[in-house]
Design an enzyme around this catalytic site. Structure first.
Site, PDB file in Angstrom:
ATOM      1  N   ASP A 283       0.867  -1.179   0.000  1.00 27.24           N
ATOM      2  CA  ASP A 283       0.000   0.000   0.000  1.00 27.24           C
ATOM      3  C   ASP A 283       0.909   1.237   0.000  1.00 27.24           C
ATOM      4  OD1 ASP A 283       0.841   0.406   2.613  1.00 27.24           O
ATOM      5  OD2 ASP A 283      -1.146   0.207   3.519  1.00 27.24           O
TER       6      ASP A 283
ATOM      7  N   CYS B 174       3.129  -3.075   4.034  1.00 32.41           N
ATOM      8  CA  CYS B 174       2.320  -1.893   4.377  1.00 32.41           C
ATOM      9  C   CYS B 174       3.045  -1.157   5.495  1.00 32.41           C
ATOM     10  CB  CYS B 174       0.884  -2.268   4.726  1.00 32.41           C
ATOM     11  SG  CYS B 174       0.641  -3.293   6.186  1.00 32.41           S
TER      12      CYS B 174
ATOM     13  N   THR C 150       2.729  -1.291   8.809  1.00 38.82           N
ATOM     14  CA  THR C 150       3.115  -2.201   9.899  1.00 38.82           C
ATOM     15  C   THR C 150       3.326  -3.633   9.428  1.00 38.82           C
ATOM     16  OG1 THR C 150       0.784  -2.682  10.306  1.00 38.82           O
ATOM     17  CG2 THR C 150       1.769  -0.880  11.590  1.00 38.82           C
TER      18      THR C 150
ATOM     19  N   HIS D  24      10.071 -23.921   9.359  1.00 39.53           N
ATOM     20  CA  HIS D  24       9.064 -24.546  10.233  1.00 39.53           C
ATOM     21  C   HIS D  24       7.636 -24.414   9.727  1.00 39.53           C
ATOM     22  CE1 HIS D  24      11.811 -24.340  14.056  1.00 39.53           C
ATOM     23  NE2 HIS D  24      12.449 -24.789  12.994  1.00 39.53           N
TER      24      HIS D  24
ATOM     25  N   HIS E   6       7.554 -30.702  11.237  1.00 40.14           N
ATOM     26  CA  HIS E   6       6.929 -29.426  10.864  1.00 40.14           C
ATOM     27  C   HIS E   6       5.839 -29.634   9.811  1.00 40.14           C
ATOM     28  CE1 HIS E   6       9.892 -27.509  13.308  1.00 40.14           C
ATOM     29  NE2 HIS E   6      10.882 -28.037  12.608  1.00 40.14           N
TER      30      HIS E   6
HETATM   31  C1  RB5 Z   1      -1.982   2.835   6.488  1.00 42.46           C
HETATM   32  O1  RB5 Z   1      -2.060   4.037   7.164  1.00 42.46           O
HETATM   33  C2  RB5 Z   1      -1.688   1.720   7.456  1.00 42.46           C
HETATM   34  O2  RB5 Z   1      -2.781   1.492   8.271  1.00 42.46           O
HETATM   35  C3  RB5 Z   1      -1.334   0.465   6.699  1.00 42.46           C
HETATM   36  O3  RB5 Z   1      -0.212   0.700   5.910  1.00 42.46           O
HETATM   37  C4  RB5 Z   1      -0.994  -0.740   7.557  1.00 42.46           C
HETATM   38  O4  RB5 Z   1      -0.034  -0.422   8.517  1.00 42.46           O
HETATM   39  C5  RB5 Z   1      -2.134  -1.454   8.112  1.00 42.46           C
HETATM   40  O5  RB5 Z   1      -1.996  -2.465   8.811  1.00 42.46           O
END
Ligand code: RB5
Length: 149
Positions: free
Chosen positions: A8, A65, A67, A98, A133
């Site tokens: 994203d 993304c 996180t 694993h 595994h």
């Molecule tokens: C976008 O702001 C953020 O929420 C997305 O990149 C991600 O971290 C969502 O889990």
């Protein structure tokens, strides 16, 4: 090995870093975007990559993304997907050995492009160990067969 990759708006820099790694490794890849500077919705990118992996159109997927959490939650909704959210090299190796993970998720607001590149290289070059595994992964597959269409 063929890889599908997407991010994203929060993961564009690491996605470009990983694409340059894939090119250096001479791996075939499909880049599903985004090239956006505006905000997009991570499920719109996670689902197409996960479906390509689940259908066998590619061997592995990489999703980035902010996180890595939204991408990994979404990808793991697709039957047959074992998406690992990884931010360290130990886990990158362990999740291939694993869990036989078929998608790697990372967060660009958590780690930098250098570490992301190392993680991706280890993840792409480490084999599944099988054995005990495989029994564990088969239990996940069996659950999916019983409870998901
Ligand atoms: C976008 O702001 C953020 O929420 C997305 O990149 C991600 O971290 C969502 O889990």
């Amino acid at each position: 090995m063929k890889v599908a990759i997407a991010s994203d708006h929060g993961g564009v820099t690491i996605r470009k870093e990983i694409i340059s790694l894939l090119e250096e490794m001479n791996l075939e890849y499909v880049d599903l975007g985004c090239d956006c500077t505006t905000s997009v919705d991570y499920p719109d990118y996670a689902i197409p990559v996960a479906e390509m992996v689940a259908k066998g159109e590619v061997d592995r997927g990489i999703l980035i993304c902010g996180t890595g959490i939204g991408m990994s939650i979404t990808a793991n909704k697709v039957k047959g997907i074992r998406c690992a959210l990884v931010h360290d090299t130990f886990s990158a190796k362990a999740t291939r050995e694993h869990n036989n993970s078929n998608i790697l998720a990372m967060g660009e607001r958590v780690i930098g492009p250098g570490l992301a590149r190392d993680i991706a290289e280890i993840w792409l070059t480490t084999s599944f160990e099988g054995g005990r595994h495989a029994n564990r992964v088969n239990k996940i597959k069996k659950y999916e067969e019983i409870y998901f269409e």
